[in-house]
Write an enzyme that holds these catalytic residues in place. Structure first.
Site, mmCIF file in Angstrom:
data_model
loop_
_atom_site.group_PDB
_atom_site.id
_atom_site.type_symbol
_atom_site.label_atom_id
_atom_site.label_comp_id
_atom_site.label_asym_id
_atom_site.label_seq_id
_atom_site.Cartn_x
_atom_site.Cartn_y
_atom_site.Cartn_z
ATOM 1 N N SER A 1 -8.196 0.347 -4.962
ATOM 2 C CA SER A 1 -8.433 0.734 -3.576
ATOM 3 C C SER A 1 -9.925 1.000 -3.389
ATOM 4 O O SER A 1 -10.736 0.097 -3.549
ATOM 5 C CB SER A 1 -7.569 1.939 -3.209
ATOM 6 O OG SER A 1 -7.370 2.004 -1.821
ATOM 7 N N LYS B 1 0.857 -1.193 0.000
ATOM 8 C CA LYS B 1 0.000 0.000 0.000
ATOM 9 C C LYS B 1 0.885 1.232 0.000
ATOM 10 O O LYS B 1 1.353 1.691 1.045
ATOM 11 C CB LYS B 1 -0.919 -0.003 1.217
ATOM 12 C CG LYS B 1 -1.999 1.074 1.146
ATOM 13 C CD LYS B 1 -2.959 0.788 0.005
ATOM 14 C CE LYS B 1 -4.062 1.823 -0.063
ATOM 15 N NZ LYS B 1 -4.968 1.588 -1.186
#
Length: 602
Positions: A385, A169
């Protein structure tokens, strides 16, 4: 991350060649349409501005091409690529649509003074590609560029505090680091490989060349017109008048004319109405002049573009979507859910993510709609996401091979400006009640206990995210965790990992929705069933606020010629818009990965 602007220009009739005699003429006239292709990357169909021409959106252009391919009167298309703002995935969908013209027996001609990579990609479907003598081809390959700002922030004494859940991430790492992390590089390399091979294969197939020949041209980068012809990238070196004259050879003894049905329709204005002039100037912004919805079955296409935020969707100075608001999208989904004539819903997603809360609100609306009718998610250039979050509970998920998706992870951040304030002579004073009262303020950095609390919240959200993906995709949380952790995937890789159901574009998603919604296979689009595009723009005062508001922005005006700085400011602005959310599901760096054709070298 609403409009694909397509200007349709009519050619003047051209006289047929006098000395050529066709073997078996079928028509006295040859109808030719010239398309000036401008794609600005937006899909929203309701963003026209006063004093500006009416526009077709992205889906409208795809429909125009399909209608042209099916038109028995139309003989040829002259394609004039102008500017392309769509990302990699949609570029290939547009190319596939243009290929349908030749498949239907239409001639396709392309003329441009200079060709960039996207121009050449579109031109590769043509029967003839022409360029003037002093023109050239710019084919530099692909590059991913991420602007790292930690050095600048250090000089400003700003201390970003970014917390990730997921090894891959990487949202916010451009604020925390001075160079790319190994994890981010590991994620991006396969994406670049997929994009590069797709471009090489498409150009090789379209120009009937070996892939190695295309790679040789790419390594050269800047190519003159003569060299481009020698390499097989173009067919003829000629000026525009010669190009048009050369078209006659394809249609001997036939008069070349335009088909009038491809002319744009003007606004219908009631001259007896004293507000007619006002309507003429502002009608497009104020909601397309209210129309009755056509009768019959419908497939609703709901556009979810830009960073995901709470509240209403926002529009930029040109009328395109700047960010999607959960309130606006939920309202559109609920409208489609309640409308009995809507048999299925297509959620069209072009988003790098955003607010976790806003994403969850949209996810819930999709779940409610799914209980009543089929919901199909159609991923455009990027649906990662939060963009994946709002898609994951659909009955079916479609993406292009080059779509960027995944990034199932969570990020939280606080920008500590305490030292910056002291540096410039400002001294904030606090009076607090409660242990955490000042713990999350930008004027004070996080301590270990603050980080622990934030991380616990983020771990909980990540667990919920993974669990919902697992439920939507029919897998276990452990299986999803292996392919999650914030890692991004191409559409092709996502299919292999079970994150999507099939490869395909917006038209494929609409066809899937039509089938799952029980609309008869023989039903004719535009007659027996219709596509309802949502959300619709608001009333006149909302439109004026969107058009004249502060959202013009320094990055869109004064910094127009500074693309790198403009991208950095857009990045920061996105993060600032999300600053009120406790945690985010976003990878703003991904928005730049889908538009790489203007970047130099690989």
């Amino acid at each position: 991350m609403g409009h694909a602007l397509i200007a349709l220009v009519l050619l003047a009739p051209m006289a047929a060649a006098k000395d050529e005699v066709p073997e078996a003429p079928t028509k006295a006239k040859a109808y030719i349409a010239e398309i000036e292709l401008k794609l600005d990357g937006s899909e929203d169909p309701y963003g026209d501005m006063p004093f500006m021409p009416q526009r077709l959106n992205y889906y409208g252009f795809l429909r125009f091409v399909r209608k042209a391919a099916a038109d028995p009167e139309l003989d040829a298309i002259i394609l004039r690529p102008k500017s392309v703002g769509v990302g990699f995935a949609r570029m290939f969908e547009v190319r596939d649509a243009l290929k349908s013209l030749r498949a239907a027996g239409k001639k396709v001609f392309v003329y441009k003074e200079n060709y960039g990579p996207s121009d050449l990609l579109f031109a590769s479907v043509a029967d003839r590609v022409s360029i003037p003598e002093q023109g050239g081809v710019f084919l530099p390959g692909l590059a991913i560029e991420v602007l790292y700002m930690r050095g600048l922030l250090d000089k400003l004494r700003v201390r970003p505090d970014v917390i990730h859940i997921g090894d891959y991430k990487t949202a916010g790492e451009s604020l925390m680091r001075k160079e790319m992390s190994p994890a981010f590089r590991e994620s991006l390399d396969p994406i670049l490989d997929e994009f590069f091979s797709s471009m090489v294969e498409a150009l090789a197939e379209g120009r009937a060349l070996a892939p190695e020949a295309i790679k040789k041209a790419i390594d050269r980068g800047m190519i003159s017109a003569r060299e481009a012809k020698k390499l097989g990238l173009v067919d003829r070196i000629e000026y525009l008048d010669q190009f048009k004259e050369g078209i006659k050879a394809f249609f001997p003894e036939r008069k070349l004319v335009w088909s009038k049905k491809y002319k744009k329709k003007g606004l219908k204005i009631d001259a007896s109405n004293p507000m007619a002039a006002f309507s003429l100037m502002f009608g497009s912004v104020f909601g397309n002049q209210k129309k009755k919805q056509p009768k019959g079955d419908k497939v609703a296409v709901i556009y979810c573009s830009g960073a995901i935020t709470s509240g209403k969707s926002q529009y930029d100075w040109s009328g395109n979507i700047a960010s999607m608001g959960s309130e606006t999208i939920v309202k559109a989904i609920d409208q489609a859910r309640k409308d009995k004539s809507v048999k299925a819903i297509v959620l069209r997603v072009n988003s790098p993510g955003g607010s976790a809360l806003a994403s969850d609100m949209i996810w819930r609306a999709v779940s409610r709609a799914k209980a009543k009718k089929p919901v199909i998610a159609s991923m455009g250039d990027v649906a990662a996401s939060g963009g994946y979050y709002i898609s994951m509970n659909a009955n079916k998920i479609l993406a292009e091979s080059q779509t960027i998706t995944g990034s199932i992870g969570v990020v939280g951040m606080v920008m500590n400006i305490e030292q910056t304030l002291k540096w410039v002579g400002l001294n904030p004073q606090r009076i607090t009640r409660g242990k955490r009262a000042a713990g999350f303020m930008t004027m004070r950095g996080l301590n270990d206990e603050d980080r622990k609390i934030i991380r616990e919240n983020m771990q909980e959200l990540y667990g919920d995210f993974v669990a919902k993906v697992a439920a939507g995709r029919g897998k276990t949380p452990a299986e999803i965790h292996k392919i999650a952790q914030g890692r991004v995937w191409t559409g092709r890789a996502a299919l292999q990992h079970g994150l999507i159901d099939s490869l395909g574009g917006l038209e494929d998603a609409i066809a899937t929705a039509r089938k799952m919604g029980g609309i008869a296979p023989k039903a004719s689009l535009g007659k027996d069933f219709h596509v309802l595009e949502l959300p619709r723009r608001g009333g006149p005062f909302d439109a004026l606020q969107d058009m004249l508001g502060i959202r013009l922005g320094i990055d869109q005006l004064a910094l127009r010629e500074l693309p790198a700085l403009r991208r950095a400011l857009a990045h920061i602005r996105t993060l600032m818009n999300l600053s009120h959310d406790r945690v985010c599901l976003i990878n703003p760096e991904l928005t730049g990965l889908t538009r790489m054709f203007a970047m130099p070298g690989r």
